[in-house]
Design an enzyme around this catalytic site. Structure first.
Site, PDB file in Angstrom:
ATOM      1  N   GLU B  49       0.809  -1.226   0.000  1.00  0.00           N
ATOM      2  CA  GLU B  49       0.000   0.000   0.000  1.00  0.00           C
ATOM      3  C   GLU B  49       0.841   1.273   0.000  1.00  0.00           C
ATOM      4  OE1 GLU B  49      -0.591  -2.600   1.971  1.00  0.00           O
ATOM      5  OE2 GLU B  49      -2.706  -3.169   1.788  1.00  0.00           O
ATOM      6  N   PHE B 111     -11.035  -7.159  14.195  1.00  0.00           N
ATOM      7  CA  PHE B 111     -10.003  -7.620  13.276  1.00  0.00           C
ATOM      8  C   PHE B 111      -9.745  -6.566  12.204  1.00  0.00           C
ATOM      9  CE2 PHE B 111      -8.858  -9.949   9.318  1.00  0.00           C
ATOM     10  CZ  PHE B 111      -7.581 -10.331   9.723  1.00  0.00           C
ATOM     11  N   GLN B 112      -8.493  -6.263  11.979  1.00  0.00           N
ATOM     12  CA  GLN B 112      -8.063  -5.241  11.030  1.00  0.00           C
ATOM     13  C   GLN B 112      -8.709  -3.880  11.274  1.00  0.00           C
ATOM     14  OE1 GLN B 112      -8.195  -6.927   6.986  1.00  0.00           O
ATOM     15  NE2 GLN B 112      -6.130  -7.739   7.318  1.00  0.00           N
ATOM     16  N   LYS B 161     -17.558  -0.481   6.637  1.00  0.00           N
ATOM     17  CA  LYS B 161     -18.120  -1.465   5.718  1.00  0.00           C
ATOM     18  C   LYS B 161     -19.644  -1.365   5.613  1.00  0.00           C
ATOM     19  CE  LYS B 161     -17.772  -6.243   4.344  1.00  0.00           C
ATOM     20  NZ  LYS B 161     -16.780  -7.233   3.994  1.00  0.00           N
ATOM     21  N   MET B 476      24.606   8.658   1.434  1.00  0.00           N
ATOM     22  CA  MET B 476      24.540   9.993   2.033  1.00  0.00           C
ATOM     23  C   MET B 476      24.916   9.931   3.509  1.00  0.00           C
ATOM     24  SD  MET B 476      24.190  13.116   1.450  1.00  0.00           S
ATOM     25  CE  MET B 476      23.185  13.729   0.100  1.00  0.00           C
TER      26      MET B 476
END
Lengths: 163, 562
Positions: B49, B111-112, B161, B476
């Site tokens: 993502e 969940f999630q 949802k 760097m």
């Protein structure tokens, strides 16, 4: 060094969940200081008024105001400075009140135009309003007698209308 | 007409002109995906993502529009945070749609479940948790309006949802208008008259332009202004491409790795006109010592940028394009006198600085210099490629040695400095500009942070080119250790890296390698002409440094030159 002064900010915001968190997060995330914060609905129930007392030098307070204005849910930011505004704070003070100090407490409360709002054999709860100076003066007098608990609202403020 | 939340979302996205979404499905957004495939919106399935957000960022910058992401709840949402924070720092317009657990489970540690609105509050321009399906169309419209107007930025919309599945009578949203959000586009004309007066008086003026010029599409106005008033121009990293690098008035980039003459100009100038910048610490160095002799004019649409880091004589709040348009109009009527005479001393001084120290390196016969690769890349793409970068030395060499004439051609994570930005951003840019050559200039360290997106490029036939400047170090940081930590190279040596040629082939892309200077041109020629994604691995000088360099916190004029 620029002087660090107290500034009272009166902020109108959308009355929505999460708005207070946006403002508190702005202050903590950018290292600004909140001395007190008060929030409640206004006449328009879609709008809330926050009163924040903050401390900082002039450039910092300028930046605080700009950052607040940048938040999408902030409608208006006013800084209340000088004597052109009234501000008040409410305190509830629970005193331990033994027989030998009860009269003294009542006298002091009377001088400060406070009220006893709860009373018991061993305590008084006092309600008092005023500006910060008045509340501090009252607390200085009450402290030696025995304060059990304090709840203060923090300052709320409004502009005076032009005369 | 009765529609579900998912259907309303599709309608709202179409209304905003969305034709591409970068995303990754999951349980909480499965119903949105079920509707998405019924539309003609193109979905680019990334492999992580974070890649979706950087790709949307690259897409937004290359197209000049809004980038859109769609991810699921919980880890899908948290994986977007780095990308969102980067877009926020760089003011890139994005709309990120996250799934959320059903409303009745919010707060139950489902969940999630994660409070993504809470997490992203400080790194979005604004965010929403949609509570009722009836609000959805309006919120999506507001989200796009906020993302693209004023100082642009990312806006996140969290969709539970049950809201996605709820059915309601669809009403088209009203035009987004918010009493609490009114960006100032038009500048105060009184301030502009003062600016004109300063321009007229100045003997040693300079323009410092930034990403705001590119975002407001003000590059033409900027160029016209600089040429009319004969003022030399520098830009920040984010401003590269806002002014043509081939113009004689071009000074090169300013800042920690800016050109010698650019940084010297800040000390010598008597007027600094800053346009669409925010005076980042990588630009100013020690702020007390920045432009000590100059009157500073600061034009920006965001009032918080003005006087945040640097005191300013004339603040101008307004859109860069509109403001410069007004300035150019005022200058039409103005007699500026004989400018070439008035500025001759100043231009002679700048020419002197330029003669003293130019960006330079020595290409020997055995080992490839990283700067040489970028210079060749510039020549072989005629300066017309879209260059994305990772972060670190590769980013600075790309900024120094590829010369940008047009906006939208240099795409880098400037503010947040995200390693792993370049490859997904290149994918997004290639989606926006299918006919352009898009090159990600990378290091061997940073490319490994989002290398999985090669699979995305292959799957969608996006022929992005990755140029790895492979020095076996996190270069760097190694350079800082060399200069300021007595060469104690603590944990900056990448002792093991994959074989990038084989890795490219494993992904189904083309892998090429050059280990000697004479091979650079051939590898670039073969790589750039391939119709597939390509990784070109250039094994370069291990301990090459980026110069000039201003040590952090030092005045911008105190440069280490070699």
């Amino acid at each position: 060094m620029l002087s660090e002064e107290k500034h009272v900010l009166s902020i109108l915001v959308d009355n929505q969940p999460g708005v207070l968190s946006r403002i508190a997060g702005l202050f903590s995330g950018r290292g600004y200081n909140i001395e007190s914060l008060c929030v409640a609905e206004t006449v328009d129930d879609n709008v809330s008024r926050l009163t924040i007392v903050t401390q900082g030098n002039q450039p910092v307070v300028e930046q605080v105001k700009k950052q607040l204005n940048k938040l999408i849910n902030v409608i208006k930011v006013h800084e209340l400075t000088g004597s052109r505004y009234v501000h008040r704070e409410l305190a509830l003070i629970k005193m331990s009140a033994k027989p030998d100090s009860r009269a003294e407490i009542l006298r002091i409360v009377d001088i400060f135009r406070g009220k006893i709002v709860d009373v018991g054999p061993e305590h008084y709860t006092i309600e008092v309003t005023g500006d910060e100076g008045k509340l501090e003066a009252l607390l200085t007098l009450l402290k030696p007698i025995g304060i059990k608990e304090i709840a203060r609202t923090g300052a709320i403020a409004l502009f005076r209308e032009p005369k | 007409m009765k529609l579900t939340g998912a259907q309303i979302l599709m309608k709202a996205l179409k209304q905003e002109g969305v034709n591409t979404i970068f995303g990754y499905p999951g349980g909480a957004v499965i119903d949105i995906y079920d509707e998405l495939v019924k539309t003609d919106i193109r979905h680019i399935l990334v492999r992580h993502e974070q890649g979706a957000v950087h790709a949307a960022d690259g897409y937004a910058r290359a197209s000049g529009g809004v980038g859109v992401c769609l991810v699921t709840s919980g880890p899908g949402a948290t994986n977007t945070v780095t990308g969102i924070a980067s877009a926020y720092m760089d003011s890139i317009p994005l709309v990120i749609i996250t799934g959320q657990v059903p409303s009745h489970l919010i707060g139950n540690d489902a969940f999630q479940e994660v409070d993504i609105v809470g997490i992203t509050r400080p790194c979005t321009k604004h965010n929403y948790l949609v509570q009722k399906v009836d609000e959805l169309a309006q919120i999506i419209q507001e989200a796009f309006f906020i993302a693209r107007s004023g100082r642009p930025g990312p806006v996140l919309v969290d969709l539970p949802k049950d809201v996605i599945n709820a059915v309601t009578v669809y009403h088209p949203p009203k035009k987004a208008k918010m009493r609490s959000y009114n960006p100032t586009y038009n500048p105060n004309m009184k301030q502009l008259h003062k600016v004109i007066e300063l321009v007229r008086m100045a003997r040693r003026p300079m323009i410092f332009a930034g990403g705001g010029v590119i975002l407001s599409k003000a590059h033409k106005e900027l160029t016209a202004f600089a040429r009319r008033a004969q003022i030399p121009v520098t830009t920040s990293l984010m401003g590269l491409g806002a002014f043509p690098a081939t113009d004689p008035l071009w000074l090169g980039m300013i800042g920690m790795h800016g050109t010698y003459r650019s940084n010297k100009c800040t000390a010598g100038c008597d007027l600094l006109i800053a346009i669409g910048v925010r005076f980042d610490d990588r630009v100013t160095g020690k702020t007390d010592a920045f432009a000590p002799q100059a009157q500073i004019v600061h034009i920006d649409i965001d009032p918080t940028s003005i006087r945040k880091n640097i005191p300013v004589s004339i603040p101008v709040v307004g859109d860069c394009r509109i403001t410069l348009g007004h300035i150019n109009k005022l200058l039409e009527k103005e007699d500026l006198g004989n400018l070439s005479e008035k500025r001759s001393g100043w231009f002679a001084q700048i020419a002197g600085w330029k003669a003293k120290t130019q960006l330079a390196y020595e290409q020997g016969t055995d080992i490839i210099k990283p700067q040489f690769v970028i210079e060749k890349l510039y020549q072989m793409t005629d300066g017309e490629a879209i260059i994305t970068t990772e972060v670190g030395q590769n980013q600075m060499w790309a900024a120094q040695y590829y010369h940008f004439n047009d906006p939208g051609h240099f795409i880098t994570s400037g503010g947040l400095g995200v390693m792993g930005f370049g490859l997904p951003a290149a994918i997004g840019a290639q989606v926006a500009c299918p006919d352009k050559v898009v090159v990600d200039v990378a290091g061997d360290g940073s490319i490994q942070m989002n290398i999985q997106e090669m699979a995305t490029a292959v799957q969608f036939g996006l022929p992005v080119k990755v140029v790895i400047l492979n020095n076996g170090y996190l270069g760097m940081v190694r350079q800082w250790q060399e200069l300021f930590y007595e060469k104690c190279y603590a944990c900056t040596c990448m002792e093991h890296a994959p074989d990038f040629v084989k890795l490219a082939e494993a992904f189904g892309a083309v892998g090429l390698r050059a280990t000697r200077p004479e091979a650079v041109e051939d590898v670039l020629a073969e790589g750039l002409s391939a119709k597939k994604p390509v990784i070109m691995d250039f094994v370069v000088e291990k301990e090459e440094g980026v110069y000039p360099m201003v040590p952090a916190g030092k005045p911008i004029t105190e440069m280490l030159l070699v």
